[in-house]
Design a protein around this motif. Structure first.
Motif, PDB file in Angstrom:
ATOM      1  N   PHE A   1       0.841  -1.199   0.000  1.00 56.27           N
ATOM      2  CA  PHE A   1       0.000   0.000   0.000  1.00 56.27           C
ATOM      3  C   PHE A   1       0.877   1.251   0.000  1.00 56.27           C
ATOM      4  O   PHE A   1       1.912   1.288   0.673  1.00 56.27           O
ATOM      5  CB  PHE A   1      -0.862   0.046   1.270  1.00 56.27           C
ATOM      6  CG  PHE A   1      -1.657  -1.205   1.548  1.00 56.27           C
ATOM      7  CD1 PHE A   1      -1.071  -2.277   2.217  1.00 56.27           C
ATOM      8  CD2 PHE A   1      -2.972  -1.319   1.160  1.00 56.27           C
ATOM      9  CE1 PHE A   1      -1.794  -3.438   2.490  1.00 56.27           C
ATOM     10  CE2 PHE A   1      -3.705  -2.469   1.423  1.00 56.27           C
ATOM     11  CZ  PHE A   1      -3.107  -3.524   2.085  1.00 56.27           C
TER      12      PHE A   1
ATOM     13  N   GLN B   1       0.086  11.332   3.896  1.00 57.69           N
ATOM     14  CA  GLN B   1      -0.444  11.917   5.123  1.00 57.69           C
ATOM     15  C   GLN B   1      -0.192  13.408   5.170  1.00 57.69           C
ATOM     16  O   GLN B   1       0.941  13.871   5.051  1.00 57.69           O
ATOM     17  CB  GLN B   1       0.172  11.262   6.360  1.00 57.69           C
ATOM     18  CG  GLN B   1      -0.471  11.724   7.672  1.00 57.69           C
ATOM     19  CD  GLN B   1       0.080  11.012   8.876  1.00 57.69           C
ATOM     20  OE1 GLN B   1       1.258  10.688   8.956  1.00 57.69           O
ATOM     21  NE2 GLN B   1      -0.793  10.727   9.846  1.00 57.69           N
TER      22      GLN B   1
ATOM     23  N   TYR C   1      -2.992   0.379  -4.053  1.00 58.05           N
ATOM     24  CA  TYR C   1      -2.441  -0.814  -3.453  1.00 58.05           C
ATOM     25  C   TYR C   1      -2.287  -1.928  -4.486  1.00 58.05           C
ATOM     26  O   TYR C   1      -2.996  -1.952  -5.502  1.00 58.05           O
ATOM     27  CB  TYR C   1      -3.232  -1.280  -2.225  1.00 58.05           C
ATOM     28  CG  TYR C   1      -4.476  -2.116  -2.445  1.00 58.05           C
ATOM     29  CD1 TYR C   1      -5.710  -1.507  -2.578  1.00 58.05           C
ATOM     30  CD2 TYR C   1      -4.409  -3.496  -2.429  1.00 58.05           C
ATOM     31  CE1 TYR C   1      -6.861  -2.261  -2.716  1.00 58.05           C
ATOM     32  CE2 TYR C   1      -5.557  -4.266  -2.567  1.00 58.05           C
ATOM     33  CZ  TYR C   1      -6.786  -3.641  -2.706  1.00 58.05           C
ATOM     34  OH  TYR C   1      -7.924  -4.391  -2.834  1.00 58.05           O
TER      35      TYR C   1
ATOM     36  N   LEU D   1      -5.213   6.662   1.270  1.00 51.60           N
ATOM     37  CA  LEU D   1      -4.696   5.547   0.488  1.00 51.60           C
ATOM     38  C   LEU D   1      -4.595   5.990  -0.974  1.00 51.60           C
ATOM     39  O   LEU D   1      -5.570   6.437  -1.563  1.00 51.60           O
ATOM     40  CB  LEU D   1      -5.628   4.350   0.591  1.00 51.60           C
ATOM     41  CG  LEU D   1      -5.256   3.137  -0.250  1.00 51.60           C
ATOM     42  CD1 LEU D   1      -3.950   2.519   0.239  1.00 51.60           C
ATOM     43  CD2 LEU D   1      -6.370   2.111  -0.214  1.00 51.60           C
TER      44      LEU D   1
ATOM     45  N   PHE E   1       3.867  -0.800   8.562  1.00 57.42           N
ATOM     46  CA  PHE E   1       4.222   0.462   7.924  1.00 57.42           C
ATOM     47  C   PHE E   1       5.719   0.721   7.963  1.00 57.42           C
ATOM     48  O   PHE E   1       6.409   0.358   8.935  1.00 57.42           O
ATOM     49  CB  PHE E   1       3.518   1.626   8.624  1.00 57.42           C
ATOM     50  CG  PHE E   1       2.094   1.802   8.202  1.00 57.42           C
ATOM     51  CD1 PHE E   1       1.108   0.934   8.633  1.00 57.42           C
ATOM     52  CD2 PHE E   1       1.733   2.846   7.360  1.00 57.42           C
ATOM     53  CE1 PHE E   1      -0.208   1.082   8.234  1.00 57.42           C
ATOM     54  CE2 PHE E   1       0.419   3.005   6.949  1.00 57.42           C
ATOM     55  CZ  PHE E   1      -0.542   2.132   7.385  1.00 57.42           C
ATOM     56  N   GLY E   2       6.197   1.398   6.938  1.00 53.87           N
ATOM     57  CA  GLY E   2       7.543   1.935   6.952  1.00 53.87           C
ATOM     58  C   GLY E   2       7.589   3.228   7.750  1.00 53.87           C
ATOM     59  O   GLY E   2       6.566   3.709   8.255  1.00 53.87           O
TER      60      GLY E   2
ATOM     61  N   TYR F   1       0.442   5.333   0.980  1.00 51.89           N
ATOM     62  CA  TYR F   1      -0.405   6.332   1.609  1.00 51.89           C
ATOM     63  C   TYR F   1       0.278   7.689   1.583  1.00 51.89           C
ATOM     64  O   TYR F   1       1.507   7.792   1.545  1.00 51.89           O
ATOM     65  CB  TYR F   1      -0.664   5.978   3.080  1.00 51.89           C
ATOM     66  CG  TYR F   1      -1.562   4.802   3.304  1.00 51.89           C
ATOM     67  CD1 TYR F   1      -1.034   3.516   3.385  1.00 51.89           C
ATOM     68  CD2 TYR F   1      -2.933   4.957   3.464  1.00 51.89           C
ATOM     69  CE1 TYR F   1      -1.857   2.418   3.607  1.00 51.89           C
ATOM     70  CE2 TYR F   1      -3.763   3.865   3.682  1.00 51.89           C
ATOM     71  CZ  TYR F   1      -3.218   2.609   3.750  1.00 51.89           C
ATOM     72  OH  TYR F   1      -4.034   1.531   3.971  1.00 51.89           O
TER      73      TYR F   1
ATOM     74  N   PHE G   1       3.798   7.160   3.085  1.00 52.55           N
ATOM     75  CA  PHE G   1       4.055   5.886   3.757  1.00 52.55           C
ATOM     76  C   PHE G   1       3.805   4.725   2.816  1.00 52.55           C
ATOM     77  O   PHE G   1       2.869   4.737   2.016  1.00 52.55           O
ATOM     78  CB  PHE G   1       3.136   5.715   4.971  1.00 52.55           C
ATOM     79  CG  PHE G   1       3.476   6.582   6.137  1.00 52.55           C
ATOM     80  CD1 PHE G   1       2.762   7.737   6.399  1.00 52.55           C
ATOM     81  CD2 PHE G   1       4.527   6.247   6.986  1.00 52.55           C
ATOM     82  CE1 PHE G   1       3.072   8.538   7.481  1.00 52.55           C
ATOM     83  CE2 PHE G   1       4.843   7.048   8.070  1.00 52.55           C
ATOM     84  CZ  PHE G   1       4.115   8.195   8.323  1.00 52.55           C
TER      85      PHE G   1
ATOM     86  N   ARG H   1      -5.848  16.410   5.333  1.00 57.50           N
ATOM     87  CA  ARG H   1      -6.583  15.278   4.765  1.00 57.50           C
ATOM     88  C   ARG H   1      -6.326  13.965   5.483  1.00 57.50           C
ATOM     89  O   ARG H   1      -6.916  12.936   5.135  1.00 57.50           O
ATOM     90  CB  ARG H   1      -6.247  15.149   3.290  1.00 57.50           C
ATOM     91  CG  ARG H   1      -6.565  16.403   2.492  1.00 57.50           C
ATOM     92  CD  ARG H   1      -5.996  16.299   1.091  1.00 57.50           C
ATOM     93  NE  ARG H   1      -6.759  15.369   0.269  1.00 57.50           N
ATOM     94  CZ  ARG H   1      -7.761  15.704  -0.516  1.00 57.50           C
ATOM     95  NH1 ARG H   1      -8.133  16.967  -0.585  1.00 57.50           N
ATOM     96  NH2 ARG H   1      -8.393  14.799  -1.228  1.00 57.50           N
ATOM     97  N   GLY H   2      -5.449  13.986   6.472  1.00 57.25           N
ATOM     98  CA  GLY H   2      -5.170  12.756   7.193  1.00 57.25           C
ATOM     99  C   GLY H   2      -4.373  11.787   6.352  1.00 57.25           C
ATOM    100  O   GLY H   2      -3.563  12.175   5.507  1.00 57.25           O
ATOM    101  N   LEU H   3      -4.652  10.514   6.552  1.00 60.44           N
ATOM    102  CA  LEU H   3      -3.914   9.443   5.878  1.00 60.44           C
ATOM    103  C   LEU H   3      -4.772   8.940   4.718  1.00 60.44           C
ATOM    104  O   LEU H   3      -5.813   8.326   4.921  1.00 60.44           O
ATOM    105  CB  LEU H   3      -3.637   8.332   6.880  1.00 60.44           C
ATOM    106  CG  LEU H   3      -2.522   7.349   6.583  1.00 60.44           C
ATOM    107  CD1 LEU H   3      -1.188   8.069   6.461  1.00 60.44           C
ATOM    108  CD2 LEU H   3      -2.448   6.319   7.685  1.00 60.44           C
TER     109      LEU H   3
END
Lengths: 113, 113
Positions: B33, B37, B48, B45, B104-105, B35, B91, B41-43
């Motif tokens: 995936f 951030q 994927y 996607l 997550f990385g 993402y 991410f 707008r937050g996180l």
């Protein structure tokens, strides 16, 4: 669109206070439910999860119960610590649209001494 | 396993330049995936993959964004040309199977000036 509705933040609590962060989801079938936490400057990490109705996930004093009847997965902790200050994300997986994790903006928690 | 590895950790570039972000998922994970951030707008996607095949790219904001996964151990997210509004933390995450935990990385902080 998002398939999760999470309590708006930011939330500020005093140390040892009780914490609840609400989360409701939209899904058909039976998604797995996750709470992730993001500490400042870091990536997300899994906090707890539940894979079927009535399951309770728990970790580090946090708990959340999979409520199918109310499509909710509220996060609770009986006594927060300063080290719990972070952003918390609720994420259902295996929703109708696929295997995506939808996280949204999360809920920012600050715990003051 | 060292976890999900992203590079670079920080990238500062000028508007109009091409930017390539890299990700090495956890060995054996079938899902990857990407993402983005931001505070507003937050996180989100972006896209994927399952077994190296893009499954859902509906979150990719514009044609300037592209993602590839040439093999099971490597993926790239490219922005060409970059714009200041692309500034965010990106991410990468991977998971073993449908409905399982995503790892997550550490993220790549991109600044476009």
């Amino acid at each position: 669109g998002n398939s999760v509705t999470q309590m708006e933040g930011p939330v500020t609590l005093s140390e040892e206070a009780f914490l609840t962060i609400n989360c409701t989801y939209t899904a058909t079938g039976y998604p797995s439910l996750f709470w992730y936490v993001q500490y400042p400057g870091e990536g997300l990490q899994l906090l707890l999860k539940a894979t079927k109705a009535d399951d309770k996930g728990s970790n580090k004093g946090f708990e959340a119960t999979y409520r199918k009847e109310t499509t909710s997965f509220h996060l609770e902790k009986g006594s927060v610590q300063v080290s719990d200050s972070a952003v918390y994300f609720c994420a259902p997986v295996n929703c109708p649209t696929g295997n995506q994790f939808y996280f949204g903006t999360g809920t920012s928690l600050t715990v003051i001494p | 396993d060292a976890g999900v590895i992203q590079s670079p950790r920080h990238e500062v570039t000028e508007m109009g330049q091409e930017v390539t972000l890299r990700c090495k998922p956890i060995s054996g994970h079938d899902y990857l995936f990407w993402y983005r951030q931001t505070m507003m707008r937050g996180l989100e996607l972006l896209i994927y993959f399952n077994n190296n095949v893009p499954i859902d790219d509906s979150g990719m904001p514009e044609d300037r964004f592209s993602a590839k996964m040439p093999n099971a151990s490597f993926s790239t997210l490219k922005i060409q040309p970059s714009e200041p509004r692309d500034s965010a933390v990106y991410f990468c995450a991977s998971s073993f199977a449908w409905g399982t935990e995503a790892f997550f990385g550490q993220g790549t902080r991109l600044t476009v000036v």
